[in-house]
Design a protein around this motif. Structure first.
Motif, PDB file in Angstrom:
ATOM      1  N   GLY A1256       0.858  -1.180   0.000  1.00  0.00           N
ATOM      2  CA  GLY A1256       0.000   0.000   0.000  1.00  0.00           C
ATOM      3  C   GLY A1256       0.887   1.219   0.000  1.00  0.00           C
ATOM      4  N   LEU A1257       0.544   2.208  -0.830  1.00  0.00           N
ATOM      5  CA  LEU A1257       1.418   3.359  -1.023  1.00  0.00           C
ATOM      6  C   LEU A1257       0.878   4.616  -0.352  1.00  0.00           C
ATOM      7  CD1 LEU A1257       2.320   2.941  -4.815  1.00  0.00           C
ATOM      8  CD2 LEU A1257       3.205   1.712  -2.830  1.00  0.00           C
ATOM      9  N   VAL A1258       1.800   5.538  -0.114  1.00  0.00           N
ATOM     10  CA  VAL A1258       1.429   6.849   0.403  1.00  0.00           C
ATOM     11  C   VAL A1258       0.480   7.545  -0.572  1.00  0.00           C
ATOM     12  CG1 VAL A1258       2.321   9.134   0.994  1.00  0.00           C
ATOM     13  CG2 VAL A1258       3.531   7.077   1.754  1.00  0.00           C
ATOM     14  N   SER A1259       0.624   7.264  -1.857  1.00  0.00           N
ATOM     15  CA  SER A1259      -0.161   7.910  -2.905  1.00  0.00           C
ATOM     16  C   SER A1259      -1.525   7.260  -3.108  1.00  0.00           C
ATOM     17  CB  SER A1259       0.608   7.880  -4.225  1.00  0.00           C
ATOM     18  OG  SER A1259       0.906   6.542  -4.598  1.00  0.00           O
ATOM     19  N   ALA A1260      -2.074   6.609  -2.080  1.00  0.00           N
ATOM     20  CA  ALA A1260      -3.412   6.018  -2.135  1.00  0.00           C
ATOM     21  C   ALA A1260      -3.532   4.977  -3.244  1.00  0.00           C
ATOM     22  CB  ALA A1260      -4.471   7.113  -2.300  1.00  0.00           C
ATOM     23  N   THR A1261      -2.551   4.114  -3.341  1.00  0.00           N
ATOM     24  CA  THR A1261      -2.511   3.089  -4.385  1.00  0.00           C
ATOM     25  C   THR A1261      -2.099   1.756  -3.765  1.00  0.00           C
ATOM     26  OG1 THR A1261      -1.866   4.744  -6.016  1.00  0.00           O
ATOM     27  CG2 THR A1261      -1.475   2.461  -6.610  1.00  0.00           C
ATOM     28  N   ILE A1262      -2.621   0.654  -4.319  1.00  0.00           N
ATOM     29  CA  ILE A1262      -2.216  -0.682  -3.890  1.00  0.00           C
ATOM     30  C   ILE A1262      -1.632  -1.397  -5.102  1.00  0.00           C
ATOM     31  CG2 ILE A1262      -2.936  -2.881  -2.887  1.00  0.00           C
ATOM     32  CD1 ILE A1262      -5.255  -0.010  -2.459  1.00  0.00           C
ATOM     33  N   ARG A1270       9.537 -10.544  -9.864  1.00  0.00           N
ATOM     34  CA  ARG A1270       9.524  -9.108  -9.523  1.00  0.00           C
ATOM     35  C   ARG A1270       8.610  -8.307 -10.460  1.00  0.00           C
ATOM     36  NH1 ARG A1270      12.817 -11.505  -6.311  1.00  0.00           N
ATOM     37  NH2 ARG A1270      14.550 -10.399  -5.305  1.00  0.00           N
ATOM     38  N   GLU A1271       7.724  -8.988 -11.179  1.00  0.00           N
ATOM     39  CA  GLU A1271       6.845  -8.311 -12.135  1.00  0.00           C
ATOM     40  C   GLU A1271       5.571  -7.833 -11.444  1.00  0.00           C
ATOM     41  OE1 GLU A1271       6.079 -10.925 -15.328  1.00  0.00           O
ATOM     42  OE2 GLU A1271       8.089 -10.742 -16.219  1.00  0.00           O
ATOM     43  N   LEU A1272       5.125  -6.636 -11.854  1.00  0.00           N
ATOM     44  CA  LEU A1272       3.888  -6.082 -11.329  1.00  0.00           C
ATOM     45  C   LEU A1272       2.698  -6.856 -11.896  1.00  0.00           C
ATOM     46  CD1 LEU A1272       2.548  -3.762  -9.667  1.00  0.00           C
ATOM     47  CD2 LEU A1272       2.442  -2.474 -11.811  1.00  0.00           C
ATOM     48  N   VAL A1273       1.821  -7.340 -11.022  1.00  0.00           N
ATOM     49  CA  VAL A1273       0.634  -8.092 -11.453  1.00  0.00           C
ATOM     50  C   VAL A1273      -0.517  -7.133 -11.734  1.00  0.00           C
ATOM     51  CG1 VAL A1273      -1.030  -9.887 -10.821  1.00  0.00           C
ATOM     52  CG2 VAL A1273       1.374 -10.099 -10.130  1.00  0.00           C
ATOM     53  N   TRP A1274      -0.779  -6.230 -10.804  1.00  0.00           N
ATOM     54  CA  TRP A1274      -1.800  -5.204 -11.037  1.00  0.00           C
ATOM     55  C   TRP A1274      -1.578  -4.033 -10.087  1.00  0.00           C
ATOM     56  CZ3 TRP A1274      -4.036  -4.712  -6.375  1.00  0.00           C
ATOM     57  CH2 TRP A1274      -4.345  -5.849  -5.629  1.00  0.00           C
ATOM     58  N   GLU A1275      -2.275  -2.965 -10.392  1.00  0.00           N
ATOM     59  CA  GLU A1275      -2.252  -1.761  -9.564  1.00  0.00           C
ATOM     60  C   GLU A1275      -3.675  -1.247  -9.412  1.00  0.00           C
ATOM     61  OE1 GLU A1275      -1.074   2.768 -10.452  1.00  0.00           O
ATOM     62  OE2 GLU A1275       0.684   1.439 -10.275  1.00  0.00           O
ATOM     63  N   TYR A1276      -4.043  -0.813  -8.209  1.00  0.00           N
ATOM     64  CA  TYR A1276      -5.384  -0.277  -7.967  1.00  0.00           C
ATOM     65  C   TYR A1276      -5.277   1.053  -7.231  1.00  0.00           C
ATOM     66  CZ  TYR A1276     -10.172   0.217  -6.282  1.00  0.00           C
ATOM     67  OH  TYR A1276     -11.435   0.691  -6.016  1.00  0.00           O
ATOM     68  N   SER A1277      -5.973   2.047  -7.756  1.00  0.00           N
ATOM     69  CA  SER A1277      -6.087   3.319  -7.032  1.00  0.00           C
ATOM     70  C   SER A1277      -7.555   3.649  -6.832  1.00  0.00           C
ATOM     71  CB  SER A1277      -5.365   4.440  -7.766  1.00  0.00           C
ATOM     72  OG  SER A1277      -5.823   4.543  -9.094  1.00  0.00           O
ATOM     73  N   GLY A1278      -8.361   3.489  -7.893  1.00  0.00           N
ATOM     74  CA  GLY A1278      -9.814   3.620  -7.773  1.00  0.00           C
ATOM     75  C   GLY A1278     -10.242   4.821  -6.973  1.00  0.00           C
ATOM     76  N   ASP A1279     -11.092   4.574  -5.968  1.00  0.00           N
ATOM     77  CA  ASP A1279     -11.631   5.652  -5.157  1.00  0.00           C
ATOM     78  C   ASP A1279     -10.949   5.726  -3.792  1.00  0.00           C
ATOM     79  OD1 ASP A1279     -12.570   3.266  -4.286  1.00  0.00           O
ATOM     80  OD2 ASP A1279     -14.677   3.825  -4.202  1.00  0.00           O
ATOM     81  N   VAL A1280      -9.711   5.314  -3.714  1.00  0.00           N
ATOM     82  CA  VAL A1280      -8.973   5.327  -2.457  1.00  0.00           C
ATOM     83  C   VAL A1280      -8.674   6.769  -2.058  1.00  0.00           C
ATOM     84  CG1 VAL A1280      -6.940   4.509  -1.242  1.00  0.00           C
ATOM     85  CG2 VAL A1280      -7.942   3.119  -3.061  1.00  0.00           C
ATOM     86  N   VAL A1281      -8.837   7.053  -0.775  1.00  0.00           N
ATOM     87  CA  VAL A1281      -8.531   8.387  -0.254  1.00  0.00           C
ATOM     88  C   VAL A1281      -7.515   8.247   0.869  1.00  0.00           C
ATOM     89  CG1 VAL A1281      -9.443  10.450   0.859  1.00  0.00           C
ATOM     90  CG2 VAL A1281     -10.827   9.235  -0.831  1.00  0.00           C
ATOM     91  N   GLY A1282      -6.355   8.859   0.708  1.00  0.00           N
ATOM     92  CA  GLY A1282      -5.363   8.848   1.773  1.00  0.00           C
ATOM     93  C   GLY A1282      -4.379   7.698   1.690  1.00  0.00           C
TER      94      GLY A1282
END
Length: 1468
Positions: A1256-1262, A1270-1282
């Motif tokens: 989980g990132l500071v930039s409201a992203t998972i 080491r490959e990225l499978v997916w990224e989610y930001s959607g309606d995340v706040v904070g």
């Protein structure tokens, strides 16, 4: 259909004379043949379209040129109607009426286009400015293809049209409706040049449009009345007809929405969006990216909405934007920002579109234009060029006289026309007014009117400031009642009001505002100044002055036709006996505005009834507003304060009337402003009233305006979104000592429920909060006038914003490649200086936001301070390389370099008298003379971190780094006083402008207030959640205090409220749960609060909670053994084992050399601990003996912020602020493989098999990665706040649950990254930790207490119970809850408390926006640091139901949940 086309083409080919336009004509013939029988079906508009098309067919038949693109267009049209021809059933055609109507309209437009195309050759099109554009042909083709596709779907199309066809268009239209458009901004077809006049300048402009090598900006300038605006209207009309006008904005000083650039960008953008689909999409993209762009400052709008949008289109010929009367866009000061934005954006704009600008020749406008445009300005007032056109204009206008006066055949004579043209002196405005007066003067006698004009004394004309003045006097003196005193009073009342109105009104609305009605004839209207008026309507005066007042109908606004008329009336020397005293006019208008509001304003004026619906959720709100709020009331509400503050010498009665209005009707006024969408105007209006009262010593009204202003600031989100909640949330949470509360508490039907609260707990000391930064804010500083604020931080940007509203003034300043650490503004507010960690010092133009020149070299280490010296001629900076550097601002040369004696410099300050420079380091502080550039005395005490001078330059405040206190030095006596109270590093100090107040900010997250002279403690402010890095008082009286923090906000505090309500000591933070752990059987739960460990069973809601104490430091680790018999807890000095069955201590293992530990993790087999030491070091320890294993690992470049072992024991992972996630050997801690680039991770977790890792990132992203690749499978930001604070995999590894900073937990599908089920929304702020039971059925959420949420069907989580130790949480209720109530409500991040059905029930102010448990009680307990305010929500909802007639049910899921809480007594 193809066969049909071929047959038609074969038939047409047999006819002669079709070679040149064979394709076009054959397709058109098809359409004619098909539409002929259908045109008799009675469908509206189809028959005229058929006739028009037949006419075009004949015209094209004779044309000599063939155009391939036009042929394709005609082919598309033919195919559309071929589809229609296949529908034989006329009833089905009727069902398709909507689609056919659209096709008919499109065919008509295409017919007109083709007709013009056939009519005009290339040469003629060139002269008239008309060119066929690929863009227009393409748009028409697309429309026909679209309609054809829809038509081909048959009868089922009707339903599709109604439901689906325009869905996207509707959504986009709604988004575009968010752009505020100024009414009347587009060109006016009633203001065009007379036919065959101004041909030279028109052709010159139209030639410029087509000349791709010419400057992209064309400036038409000249004196007032020379016809600049008429030229602009004419050009805009020509370009619009030929599909070349992108947008236009005609400024008008007498129309509120057109007299400032406030709506310029949004209006231009809305027009551009309607012009072209590509532009439309670009503008929609900008709106989607920033949904609040409509409220942003002009510089922040112009780039994304206009400049960036036009760069995305590619046209064969230029598009044109027209800006008329730029000189009427405000005063030079008021339009400064707008012109600065134009200066910045015009080069980009004019490279893609042509810009036509008209204005008077004023210096600020000239300087805003490109050099080539200002050098080659086109003067529209050259007499030799305008005289002939003026003559032609007069002759044409007066030729119409015979149609109205049959006996005037052959009148006027050529000689009389010549004389009139000569008197006009080349001014079209003179000619227009004269002709209007001759034809429509009050005496209805053209001969007499002409004679009056001819009789103007040349000597009087010569003495007049303008030839227009003499004409105006003739017109006014020609009124039959000018010598009548009663009529003179009426004239000044009516005309004076019309001239003074901020926004024009229709005659009917003028009458209602001014109180003009039939009974005034018998019972005269007595004005505020004692004047009596016997007048029933303004219409007579308006008609008698038709030559200078413009009204297009009884429902249309009345305008003065030119700005020169206003200038004439308000100048006594020019208007003589017709002089209008603006002071008197403003006085009368404010009196009438207040009277109008008092007679009409009341609660729920538009009969909305239901306060749970926001303004935007009321579908017919616009109709309701128009029905219940007449134009005169709208005007009064918008502009009463404007008229009030213009009055220089108010009397007591005016002050009393204004005060009574605010005390009785304030909330009703706010309601109307909310409904009108004008809430942004309220704050500045009340501020203006405050300043007016202050200057004139109007104390009572000032107190009310100040109280009202504070109310508006605190409840601005309510005003913006809900007119009725002004009376509900606004009153419920208003401070009890406020005059607004006392005035309205018992006057609302029915009385609003009362909250119980401590003294002053409802007072909002917070003025506003700016949340635009995405990282720590390190510095903030006010502009000299206090109207703007600068802030800068870890996101490497500098933000300029308005402290009252918290809105950006312009786009952030970018240029530094590392964190800006220091800011300064020159004394005139024109320059900004910044110093940063990139070792650079930059100068910026404050008006444009542009960097000036190349950056200056600030040293070999980060720049920590900047300051302007010697009346802004010099700029000084200090650096951690121990040097102070001084530059000449003009030449940018380094003129002096001072070697500090105290080590790396941390901060710098210049004394207000300009004589002394203070610099501070971690070791000490020293003073330097700015006269001889020598140090003054010995360095001051060691350990200084912040420095500030008092306003009299006699005291110096130093913030201490190590000792955590403030030193207050008397520089005269060299004595110092130690000010104690902070519990951590003091990073900033500041004096108020009067020196009476000293403030300090610290990493203990508090701001402390001290007496600036004696050092006596005055109080402490709690509000920021992280380190306070910078403090600054507003200039002047220092009424505002700005604080910048690591919580990424800048807060503006009201100093007066702070001093009245702040406590001398900070409250100890309420204890909160820091970690949670489930036993393997999921039957026991452990959690920690500071240094205590608690253990309980969840088999019964009444199970006791065992408290276990062995740690002296905060517990950083809590985990059950794999067999569930033991529990391990660890602090930085001790690993403690506990017996789970009896809750007693077992073995304790002291940890050695771990005093710097920040995080601790335990391997799954319980044999090893991983500890984070210092900033960047990870070290493994043996859990059996507490000894370190191997070497410490320091491969991260920045702070490590999270760490985790994989459940299978195969990995140890760490993530840091250096943007990497590193995978390590779990036995040695050594990094394995390449790091994963992750930006700023704030939480990490492995899947159960260790094959995937989530962050989980500071930039409201998972994000989720495959561990081995080491490959990225997916990224989610959607309606995340904070920021994401915790992530955890479910036991089946199908879902990942994340918790964000705003108190929301939600599940994602591990395979797809898609959102799953409903979110868990906790009331009291951030979720600190998540723990999922091993059976996957219960989720423990750590907040102030432990909330247990149980899994239900359809991936939903339902609140089960709360677990907390009562003895540790004094703020908790001792008794059981009354009902399972509050947990069914939802607290939205913007402060609205809503039901599950989406009803907005209550808005909670920011300083109370923390809901305290128990959540199963009906009592809503609020407060930032403790529950200080309580509202019985059951009672409130019963009251709300009584108001609305609606029932507000709690979630049905709660009907079967346990009502008891696990808040049992603690056993030791």
């Amino acid at each position: 259909m193809e066969e049909l086309v071929k047959k038609a083409q074969a038939k047409i080919a047999a006819e002669p004379s079709y070679d040149r336009f064979k394709d076009v004509l054959s397709c058109m013939n098809i359409v004619i043949k098909i539409t002929e029988p259908l045109s008799e079906s009675g469908l509206p508009g189809l028959k005229p379209a058929h006739v028009a098309l037949s006419t075009v067919y004949e015209a094209l038949n004779a044309h000599s040129e063939r155009d391939e693109n036009v042929g394709k267009l005609a082919h598309e049209m033919a195919q559309l109607w071929s589809v229609l021809s296949e529908i034989k059933d006329h009833n089905k055609i009727k069902l398709l009426e909507d689609v056919i109507s659209a096709a008919t309209k499109q065919t008509g437009e295409c017919a007109q286009f083709l007709n013009e195309y056939a009519d005009m050759g290339i040469a003629k099109r060139f002269i008239t400015g008309y060119f066929v554009t690929d863009e227009r042909i393409s748009d028409l083709q697309y429309s026909f293809r679209d309609l054809k596709d829809r038509m081909a779907r048959g009868i089922s199309l009707q339903t599709w049209v109604l439901v689906e066809r325009r869905y996207t268009d509707i959504v986009e239209r709604l988004q575009l409706q968010g752009l505020s458009e100024a009414s009347g901004a587009s060109f006016n077809e009633g203001r065009l040049c007379l036919l065959n006049t101004r041909q030279a300048i028109l052709q010159h402009i139209l030639h410029w449009v087509e000349d791709t090598s010419s400057c992209g900006v064309y400036w038409v300038t000249g004196v007032a009345g020379c016809g600049k605006s008429t030229i602009a209207h004419t050009v805009a009309k020509i370009l619009a007809e030929k599909h070349r006008l992108g947008a236009s904005f005609f400024f008008d000083r007498k129309a509120a929405s057109l007299s400032s650039p406030q709506f310029f960008c949004t209006t231009i953008a809305a027009q551009l969006a309607r012009y072209n689909s590509t532009l439309r999409q670009a503008i929609l993209d900008a709106i989607k990216k920033d949904s609040g762009i409509d409220a942003k400052p002009l510089p922040s709008q112009m780039g994304p909405l206009i400049s960036a949008a036009v760069q995305k289109i590619s046209l064969t010929v230029p598009l044109v934007i027209v800006m008329d009367a730029l000189d009427e866009s405000g005063t030079p000061e008021g339009r400064k920002e707008f012109l600065a934005a134009l200066r910045t954006e015009l080069p980009t704009l004019s490279a893609h579109v042509k810009i036509l600008i008209t204005s008077r020749d004023e210096s600020d406008i000239r300087s805003a234009l490109p050099a080539e445009a200002s050098r080659h300005a086109h003067r529209a007032d050259v007499k030799a060029q305008t005289q002939v056109d003026v003559h032609l204009y007069i002759r044409s206008r007066l030729a119409d006289v015979v149609s109205r006066f049959a006996d005037l055949q052959g009148w006027p004579s050529a000689e009389e026309i010549d004389r009139l043209a000569q008197q006009a002196d080349g001014l079209f405005m003179w000619a227009r007014v004269a002709c209007d007066f001759i034809l429509d003067g009050p005496l209805h006698d053209p001969l007499l009117h002409l004679e009056m004009i001819m009789s103007i004394d040349p000597a009087e004309r010569a003495l007049a400031e303008s030839s227009l003045d003499a004409l105006y006097l003739v017109i006014l003196r020609g009124m039959p009642s000018t010598n009548n005193p009663i009529a003179n009073h009426a004239f000044r009342y009516v005309v004076g009001s019309i001239v003074t109105l901020r926004d024009p009104l229709a005659p009917r609305d003028i009458d209602t505002l001014l109180g003009l009605e039939a009974r005034n004839v018998k019972q005269p209207l007595v004005l505020v100044d004692g004047t009596t008026i016997r007048l029933s309507s303004s219409l007579g005066w308006i008609r008698s002055l038709a030559s200078i007042l413009s009204v297009e109908g009884p429902e249309q606004p009345v305008h003065i036709i030119h700005q020169s008329i206003f200038d004439f009336f308000v100048d006594r020397g020019r208007s003589q006996e017709f002089y209008i005293d603006l002071q008197s006019a403003h006085l009368r208008l404010v009196d009438r505005c207040v009277a109008r509001m008092r007679s009409l304003l009341h609660h729920d004026i538009c009969e909305l009834q239901d306060p749970s619906k926001l303004n935007r959720e009321i579908p017919d709100l616009g109709d309701r507003v128009d029905r219940h709020i007449p134009a005169s009331l709208k005007y009064a509400c918008r502009f009463w304060t404007y008229h009030l503050v213009q009055i220089v010498h108010p009397d007591v009665s005016l002050e009393s009337a204004a005060a009574q209005f605010l005390s009785r009707y304030f909330l009703h006024w706010l309601e109307v402003m909310s409904l009108l969408g004008r809430t942004r105007d309220i704050g500045p209006a009340l501020r203006a009233v405050q300043e007016w009262c202050k200057n004139l010593h109007v104390d009572d009204l000032m107190s009310l305006a100040q109280d009202g202003f504070h109310f508006v600031q605190q409840f601005r989100p309510v005003l913006d979104h809900s007119a009725l909640h002004i009376y509900i949330s606004g009153i419920i949470f208003s401070p009890r000592n406020s005059r607004i509360y006392r005035s309205f508490r018992d006057s609302l039907p029915p009385a609003v429920p009362v909250v119980s609260s401590g003294e002053d707990t409802l007072t909002a000391t917070l003025f506003s909060a700016y949340q635009g930064h995405s990282d720590t804010v390190y510095v903030t500083v006010f502009f000299p006038r206090g109207d703007k604020l600068l802030s800068a931080g870890g996101d490497q940007t500098i933000h300029m914003w308005e402290p009252t509203s918290g809105s950006l003034v312009r786009e952030p300043l970018r240029g530094h490649t590392d964190t800006p650490w220091a800011l300064a503004v020159s004394s005139d507010g024109n320059l900004i200086a910044s110093g940063a960690c990139d070792m650079k010092v930059r100068l910026w133009n404050a008006s444009t936001g542009q960097s000036i020149g190349e950056p200056l070299f600030g040293g070999t280490d980060l720049v920590t301070g900047v300051a302007f010296l010697s009346n802004d001629t010099l700029l000084a900076s200090c650096s951690r390389d121990c040097w102070v550097r001084v530059w000449d601002v003009q030449t940018r040369n380094l003129v002096r370099k001072l070697a500090g004696r105290i080590g790396a410099l941390i901060s710098m300050a210049v004394s207000p008298d300009g004589k002394t420079l203070a610099i501070a380091s971690r070791d000490s502080a020293e003073l330097w003379s700015l006269t001889n550039w020598e140090p003054i005395g010995d360095p001051l005490h060691s350990g200084d971190n912040a420095v500030a001078f008092s306003p009299d330059s006699k005291r110096l405040a130093l913030g201490k780094y190590k000792e955590h206190f403030v030193f207050l030095w008397n520089l005269t006596t060299k004595e110092a006083r130690r000010l104690e109270g902070h519990k951590n590093v003091v990073y900033t100090v500041a004096f108020s402008p009067d020196g009476r107040l000293l403030v300090s900010g610290s990493s203990d997250n508090t701001i402390r207030l001290w007496n600036g002279t004696t050092g006596e403690v005055l109080g402490a402010i709690q509000g920021h959640t992280h380190t306070v890095w910078s403090l600054a008082f507003s200039p002047g009286e220092g009424t505002q205090l700005a604080s910048a923090s690591a919580d990424r906000t800048v807060r503006i505090w009201d100093v007066q409220s702070l001093l009245a309500s702040v406590s001398r000591e900070t409250r100890s933070p309420s204890p909160s749960v820091s970690s949670v752990a489930w036993s393997p059987t999921s039957k026991k739960l452990a959690f920690t609060i500071t240094n205590a460990v608690y253990l309980t069973s969840l088999e019964s809601s009444l199970s006791p909670i065992t408290s276990m104490h062995q740690h002296s430091e905060e517990v950083l680790l809590l985990v059950f053994s794999s067999d569930g018999l033991r529990l391990a807890s660890a602090s930085k000095d001790l690993l403690q084992w506990w017996d789970v069955e009896i809750g007693s201590a077992l073995d304790g293992v002291p940890l050695k050399q771990t005093e710097m530990a920040r995080f601790i993790a335990m391997s799954p087999d319980s044999t090893r601990l991983a500890l984070l030491l210092d900033r960047q070091v990870v070290q493994l320890w043996n859990a059996a003996d507490g000894e370190p294993i191997g070497q410490p690992q320091a491969d991260h470049d920045e702070w490590i912020i999270c760490m985790s072992f994989s459940p299978d024991g195969s990995w140890l992972a760490t993530a840091a602020y250096d943007g990497t996630l590193r995978l390590r050997d779990p036995f040695t801690g050594v990094q394995v493989g390449d790091p994963i680039l992750v930006a700023y991770a704030s939480a990490i977790a492995f899947s159960g098999d260790g094959k995937q890792i989530a962050a989980g990132l500071v930039s409201a992203t998972i994000r989720l990665w495959n561990v081995s690749s080491r490959e990225l499978v997916w990224e989610y930001s959607g309606d995340v706040v904070g920021k994401i604070l915790s992530v955890v995999f479910t036991s089946d590894e199908e879902q990942l649950i994340s918790a964000s900073e705003n108190g929301t937990a939600f599940a994602l599908n591990v395979s797809s990254g898609a959102r799953v089920g409903t979110a868990v929304r906790c009331f009291n702020g951030a979720i600190k930790y998540l723990a999922l039971s091993h059976d996957g059925m219960d989720l423990a959420v750590a907040t102030d207490t432990v909330q247990i949420w149980s899994a239900r069907q359809k991936d939903t989580w339902v609140f089960r119970q709360e677990v907390y130790p009562r003895s540790e949480m004094s703020w908790r209720d001792a008794g059981p809850p009354s009902a399972p109530f509050l947990a069914s409500l939802r607290e939205n991040p913007d402060g609205w408390l809503a039901s599950d059905e989406g009803h907005e029930l209550l808005w909670i102010p920011e300083h109370l926006r923390r809901v305290w448990s128990p959540f199963q009680s009906s009592r809503l307990r609020l407060g930032r640091d403790s529950p200080t305010v309580t509202l019985d929500m059951h009672e409130y909802l019963v009251w709300l139901s009584g108001v609305t007639g609606a029932r507000y049910e709690v979630d049905k899921e709660w009907s079967g949940t346990p009502s008891a809480m696990s808040g049992a007594e603690i056993s030791n």
